[in-house]
Enzyme design. Structure first.
Site, mmCIF file in Angstrom:
data_model
loop_
_atom_site.group_PDB
_atom_site.id
_atom_site.type_symbol
_atom_site.label_atom_id
_atom_site.label_comp_id
_atom_site.label_asym_id
_atom_site.label_seq_id
_atom_site.Cartn_x
_atom_site.Cartn_y
_atom_site.Cartn_z
ATOM 1 N N GLU A 96 -9.032 -60.572 -54.396
ATOM 2 C CA GLU A 96 -9.884 -60.829 -53.226
ATOM 3 C C GLU A 96 -10.862 -59.702 -52.947
ATOM 4 O O GLU A 96 -10.478 -58.547 -52.790
ATOM 5 C CB GLU A 96 -9.008 -61.054 -51.980
ATOM 6 C CG GLU A 96 -9.825 -61.357 -50.725
ATOM 7 C CD GLU A 96 -8.969 -61.715 -49.528
ATOM 8 O OE1 GLU A 96 -9.535 -61.944 -48.445
ATOM 9 O OE2 GLU A 96 -7.730 -61.765 -49.671
ATOM 10 N N LYS B 122 -7.831 -67.524 -48.263
ATOM 11 C CA LYS B 122 -6.785 -68.064 -47.393
ATOM 12 C C LYS B 122 -6.360 -69.388 -47.990
ATOM 13 O O LYS B 122 -7.160 -70.312 -48.123
ATOM 14 C CB LYS B 122 -7.284 -68.267 -45.951
ATOM 15 C CG LYS B 122 -7.033 -67.070 -45.066
ATOM 16 C CD LYS B 122 -5.570 -66.971 -44.711
ATOM 17 C CE LYS B 122 -5.210 -65.587 -44.197
ATOM 18 N NZ LYS B 122 -4.694 -64.715 -45.243
#
Length: 683
Positions: A477, A494
């Site tokens: 990420e 997410k």
């Protein structure tokens, strides 16, 4: 009467090299300043006169100089053992005073900065007697006893702004001058020295070779105490798909803090410790304020052919506890809140073009390093690509314990949902930590990281060796990218599903993630949070969402990823723009500040490196930072033991199923734990 000067005291026991350091430092500062130099040995009233000499120095020399007045004082006649001739020391822009007692308690209120020089006892004695010959030898013990008596009551070394382990190799003046401009009390006066750092010449050399990256890092930096490898370990892998994901995996960067410009910094709870060679400076104040003084303005001209964003600069990690500076509370962590090195030379691998770039700031030692690096790259280019096991063979698998039992974590999920129901948050990123204590020599961090990167290749994988701290990360990420031209990008993740060996089952899991309303809701809430974070320093109207809830697949998980872009306002502080987004919203929940307070209460412990950021702050004003997840932290304690920690967590919403959330943290921990042969603790 002149303006009050900047006064720098160089103190230390006899023979610590204070005089040479003062003379050479004054010579370097005279390139931009008028400098006056005072030696305390000229004023001590005899071999038993340390205390009286300090009193004379403070009252007749330091006091008037600090007011910008000429100092009239009486020297000591060492041959006749009596007061000698009157002398005058004129004020200047910078005054350097050196000698035992230069920074005594009575002097410190009048000083701008204190440098404490130290050396081993045998070196000090040899150095002092070589300088002063037989005249000093009969009085060495007498003088040393006075020093010890004075220092027993006056803790000068503890109050020093800079400490120097002073070798007899001539390196100390340059090292001291590296860190002095960081001191807030000296920064205005030393502005010319800081400006000179913005006119550095960047040397860049391209080699058309695709080296074995692990072998190259080991060859160049295997013996470095501080080294960083920002490793796009999934470059060339068939997954994830092209586009944004391929861009994230294009470059790998490896460097240490060696060479003329090498430095390092660690920050804990408002105190930064900066090191350059043999000199270490202590700077009080917030980390992001310090970062703003050393990064943000373009300091080098980038060669037109060089395609990378990194053009030398600071590399390392920011811990989650820096949230104290961005609206969160202060929790002490066992690891530094920030740990960075400054690289004045580095190797950048361009995986897309199959090239290696050697970057170096122009310095006397640059040519030698370029020869060494060129040979290492060419040797690594001939080596077979690294294979090997995806596990680590250990005498025994680490026995991890969880900060929260299953029942405790489920209870905290319910408490988070209660906070959401009360309207205090929309989404709470609840985390816990797995930890294990091992003998320090039971696990070698380097092969451990190599096994992790083979099992869990990721665009933001990284290996950081920073003194006693080692960080082995396989993060997928991106937290924040700011390009040299001001383009900003955040790419929150997410939503997670495990990978399956069966292709049909794997496809089903990917589809399930893509269509899951809860995961989409989590992702969209964080997108909204980051749009707000970026907007604080973005040109109005420039914030856009170019990708929303896209699915990317990695070796062990499928992830839901979005992309938010913006354009930095011209003239904005880049360090403040980073701070406005820190910590990553995907690791807090929304709204950020109130949710961080909820998390402090629920989690009850510092997260440390986990949930912070890993990456670089480049001399061209660019930064690229990953979120510190899927990250094993190895903290050597200095007593023969080390602690392994692995943070895991997930986003809790009003409709979260507690058992599903608990299974998600087990999924996220699997890649690291399985590499170590360890199991998720069942308790």
């Amino acid at each position: 009467m002149s303006p009050a000067p900047v006064i720098i005291a160089i103190d230390g026991r006899s023979g610590a090299g204070k005089t040479t350091l003062a003379v050479e430092l004054a010579a370097r500062l005279r390139a931009h300043h008028k400098v006056s130099l005072f030696h305390l040995e000229d004023i001590y009233p005899g071999w038993n006169g340390l205390a009286a000499g300090i009193e004379r120095y403070v009252s007749t020399v330091l006091a008037p100089l600090s007011r910008g007045e000429a100092a009239s004082w009486v020297c000591w006649d060492w041959e006749n053992h009596d007061d000698g001739e009157p002398r005058v020391t004129l004020p200047a822009e910078i005054v350097i005073v050196e000698g035992v007692g230069a920074a005594a308690a009575a002097a410190r209120p009048l000083l701008s900065a204190v440098i404490w020089a130290e050396a081993p006892d045998d070196v000090r004695r040899t150095r002092a007697l070589d300088r002063d010959g037989e005249t000093y030898e009969p009085f060495w013990d007498q003088w040393a006893a006075q020093e010890e008596e004075w220092l027993a009551a006056d803790k000068v070394p503890l109050d020093a702004d800079v400490r120097v382990l002073n070798p007899a190799d001539g390196s100390a003046p340059a090292d001291v001058l590296q860190v002095l401009p960081y001191l807030p009390s000296l920064a205005p006066a030393l502005a010319p020295e800081l400006s000179a750092r913005r006119g550095l010449r960047l040397r860049a050399e391209r080699l058309d070779v695709r080296p074995d990256a692990a072998g190259l890092f080991g060859s160049l930096y295997g013996r470095s105490a501080n080294a960083v490898w920002l490793d796009s370990s999934n470059a060339g892998a068939p997954e994830p798909e092209a586009g944004e994901a391929a861009e994230r995996s294009r470059f790998s960067i490896m460097a240490d803090d060696g060479g003329s410009f090498g430095q390092s910094v660690t920050h804990r709870s408002g105190h930064s410790l900066l090191s350059a060679g043999c000199a270490t400076a202590t700077v009080q104040g917030p980390f992001f304020r310090w970062l703003d003084t050393v990064w943000g303005l373009s300091a080098v001209e980038i060669p037109e052919a060089y395609p990378g964003g990194f053009a030398l600069g600071w590399l390392g990690c920011l811990g989650y506890e820096l949230k104290r500076e961005t609206g969160g509370t202060d929790l002490p962590a066992p690891t530094p809140d920030a740990a960075l090195i400054f690289a004045g030379r580095a190797v950048v691998l361009d995986h897309a073009e199959g090239a290696a770039w050697l970057l170096a700031l122009d310095a006397p030692d640059a040519d030698d390093w370029l020869v060494q690096a060129r040979a290492a790259v060419e040797t690594a280019g001939r080596a077979a690509q690294a294979g090997g096991s995806t596990g680590v063979v250990l005498p025994a698998a680490p026995a991890f314990r969880s900060r929260d039992t299953r029942a405790e974590y489920l209870a905290k999920i319910s408490a988070a949902q209660h906070q959401i129901g009360e309207g205090n948050s929309y989404e709470v990123c609840l985390t816990t930590a797995l930890s294990a204590d091992i003998p320090a020599d039971a696990l070698d961090p380097w092969p451990t990281y190599l096994a992790l990167r083979r099992r869990n290749p990721a665009p933001f994988a990284s290996y950081l060796r920073l003194g006693s701290l080692t960080v082995a990360s396989t993060s997928p990420e991106r937290f924040l990218n700011i390009a040299a031209d001001g383009g900003m990008r955040a790419e929150p993740i997410k939503g997670t599903r495990r990978r399956a060996a069966d292709p049909a089952e794997d496809a089903r899991l990917r589809t399930d993630l893509a269509t899951a309303l809860k995961d989409r809701a989590e992702n969209i809430m964080i997108v909204d949070l980051l749009r707000n974070d970026l907007s604080h320093f973005a040109i109005p109207g420039s914030v856009t969402v170019s990708r929303l809830c896209a699915i990317e697949s990695y070796a062990t998980v499928h992830q839901m990823v979005s992309t938010i872009d913006a354009q930095l306002k011209p003239g904005s502080s880049r360090a403040e723009a980073v701070a406005a987004c820190f910590p990553a919203g995907s690791m807090t929940g929304a709204p950020k500040i109130s949710t961080m307070a909820i998390l402090d209460g629920l989690e009850g412990a510092a997260r440390g490196v986990y949930s912070g950021a890993i990456g670089y702050f480049s001399l061209n004003g660019a930064t690229d930072l990953a979120v510190a997840i899927r990250t094993l932290v190895i903290n050597a304690r200095g007593d023969g033991t080390a602690e392994l920690t692995l943070g895991v967590g997930g986003a809790i919403t009003a409709d979260s199923d507690p058992e599903d959330e608990y299974q998600e943290i087990r999924t996220k921990a699997f890649g690291v734990l399985s590499t170590l042969g360890a199991d998720f603790p069942d308790a």
